[in-house]
Scaffold this active site. Structure first.
Site, PDB file in Angstrom:
ATOM      1  N   LYS A  52       0.840  -1.206   0.000  1.00  0.00           N
ATOM      2  CA  LYS A  52       0.000   0.000   0.000  1.00  0.00           C
ATOM      3  C   LYS A  52       0.871   1.250   0.000  1.00  0.00           C
ATOM      4  CE  LYS A  52      -3.683  -2.561   2.256  1.00  0.00           C
ATOM      5  NZ  LYS A  52      -4.376  -2.934   3.489  1.00  0.00           N
ATOM      6  N   GLN A  96      -5.430  -1.705   9.786  1.00  0.00           N
ATOM      7  CA  GLN A  96      -5.064  -2.979   9.179  1.00  0.00           C
ATOM      8  C   GLN A  96      -5.628  -4.140   9.999  1.00  0.00           C
ATOM      9  OE1 GLN A  96      -3.501  -3.196   6.179  1.00  0.00           O
ATOM     10  NE2 GLN A  96      -3.760  -5.410   6.285  1.00  0.00           N
ATOM     11  N   ASP A 119     -11.435   1.979   3.370  1.00  0.00           N
ATOM     12  CA  ASP A 119     -11.570   0.519   3.237  1.00  0.00           C
ATOM     13  C   ASP A 119     -13.022   0.171   2.896  1.00  0.00           C
ATOM     14  OD1 ASP A 119      -9.378  -1.139   3.329  1.00  0.00           O
ATOM     15  OD2 ASP A 119      -9.268  -1.213   5.515  1.00  0.00           O
TER      16      ASP A 119
END
Ligand code: NAD
Length: 285
Positions: A52, A96, A119
């Site tokens: 990322k 995460q 997300d």
């Protein structure tokens, strides 16, 4: 050999487009920024986060990683999220997953400002995504990436019999909904489905996301079917393998995503796409 759905190639062209968009935003004084919160030392998470960060650097998005020890309190994470929610320089944030067991992931996701939830896991964005294809602007990245691969290869989903194997909140459920938004007839299988093969054998499109190496065998799919393999499994020899038995079915099916270089790079590209979308939206608020 069937058509290989090359996610890496599609992702690279998406990143190239995003680079142009980011440049245009910067010219207007908007500097898109993504913050990634990481708790603990999960090795797979570390690899994903590196991907990322690299992709952000490629397109010019500012990225910041906040590392916390595995025993960080839920309260501390929630406090940081609140701070980031109020920080105007931050357009997107992700936490995460997986989080350490003592932290309630649901509570953490709920704390993120939905406009910064790149997300796409917040109930607000999940709910929007349920409504129609037009409201998938901050939809979950892996399913969104799958739809982008299918678009790129001109796959017309309308009317297809689609079978999704796996019903997680981050992959199975949202991709089933997105396929429904595109007028497929969708069946969802999961660990309690009595006979998965009886469903998958009739499918024009199979999305497999179970986390079991080579779960989907060649005799579970029909000739010419499209196979989207979401699984990322690390084998004992260190190599990566998907949830579909790629070698056994590659000459039988019509199209298939490889692992690696399939869905994975699209997930990262869509995270950046969501970050740019969030930055644009916040600039108009
Ligand atoms: P998960 O563990 O949350 O969910 C797995 C799902 O599989 C569950 O819904 C379960 O009911 C179903 N399942 C388990 N055993 C089954 C069986 N025998 N028959 C039918 N269904 C069964 O997993 P997840 O987070 O959705 O991830 C699935 C896989 O996708 C993992 O390998 C993960 O690493 C990978 N993944 C890849 C990406 C990517 O970017 N490529 C993103 C997310 C997840």
């Amino acid at each position: 050999m069937s058509t290989l759905l090359n996610g890496r190639e599609v992702a690279n062209s998406l990143l190239e487009e995003l680079r142009g968009e980011v440049e245009a935003l910067k010219a207007k004084g908007i500097l898109p920024k993504l913050v990634v919160l990481v708790a603990g030392q999960d090795p797979a998470s570390a690899v994903y986060v590196r991907h990322k960060e690299k992709a952000c650097a490629k397109v010019g998005i500012i990225s910041e990683k906040l590392d916390y020890p595995a025993d960080v309190s839920e309260e501390e994470i929630l406090k940081k999220i609140e701070e980031l929610n109020n920080d105007e320089s931050v357009n997107g944030m992700i936490v995460q997953l997986p989080l350490p067991d003592h932290i309630d992931a649901g509570k953490v996701i709920k704390a993120i400002n939905p406009y910064k939830d790149v997300d796409g896991f917040h109930a607000y964005n999940v709910g929007k995504m349920m409504l129609s294809k037009d409201f998938e602007d901050l939809a979950p990245c892996t399913p969104k990436g799958i739809t982008k691969i299918l678009d790129h290869y001109d796959v017309d989903i309308k009317g297809m019999e689609a079978v999704v194997i796996g019903r997680s909140n981050i992959v199975g459920k949202p991709i089933a909904n997105m396929l429904l938004n595109r007028s497929a007839t969708v069946t969802i299988c999961h660990r309690h489905t009595r006979d998965v093969a009886s469903h998958s054998r009739d499918a024009d499109l199979v999305v497999v996301a179970v986390g079991i190496p080579k779960f989907l065998k060649a005799d579970m799919v029909k000739e010419g079917a499209i196979i989207i393999d979401v699984g990322i499994n690390r084998l004992e020899d260190g190599s990566l393998c998907g949830d579909a038995d790629f070698d056994a079915m590659k000459d039988k099916v019509g199209m298939i995503t490889p692992v690696p270089r399939g869905v994975g790079p699209m997930t990262v590209a869509c995270l950046l796409m969501n970050t740019v979308t969030a930055a644009k939206k916040q600039a108009t608020l």
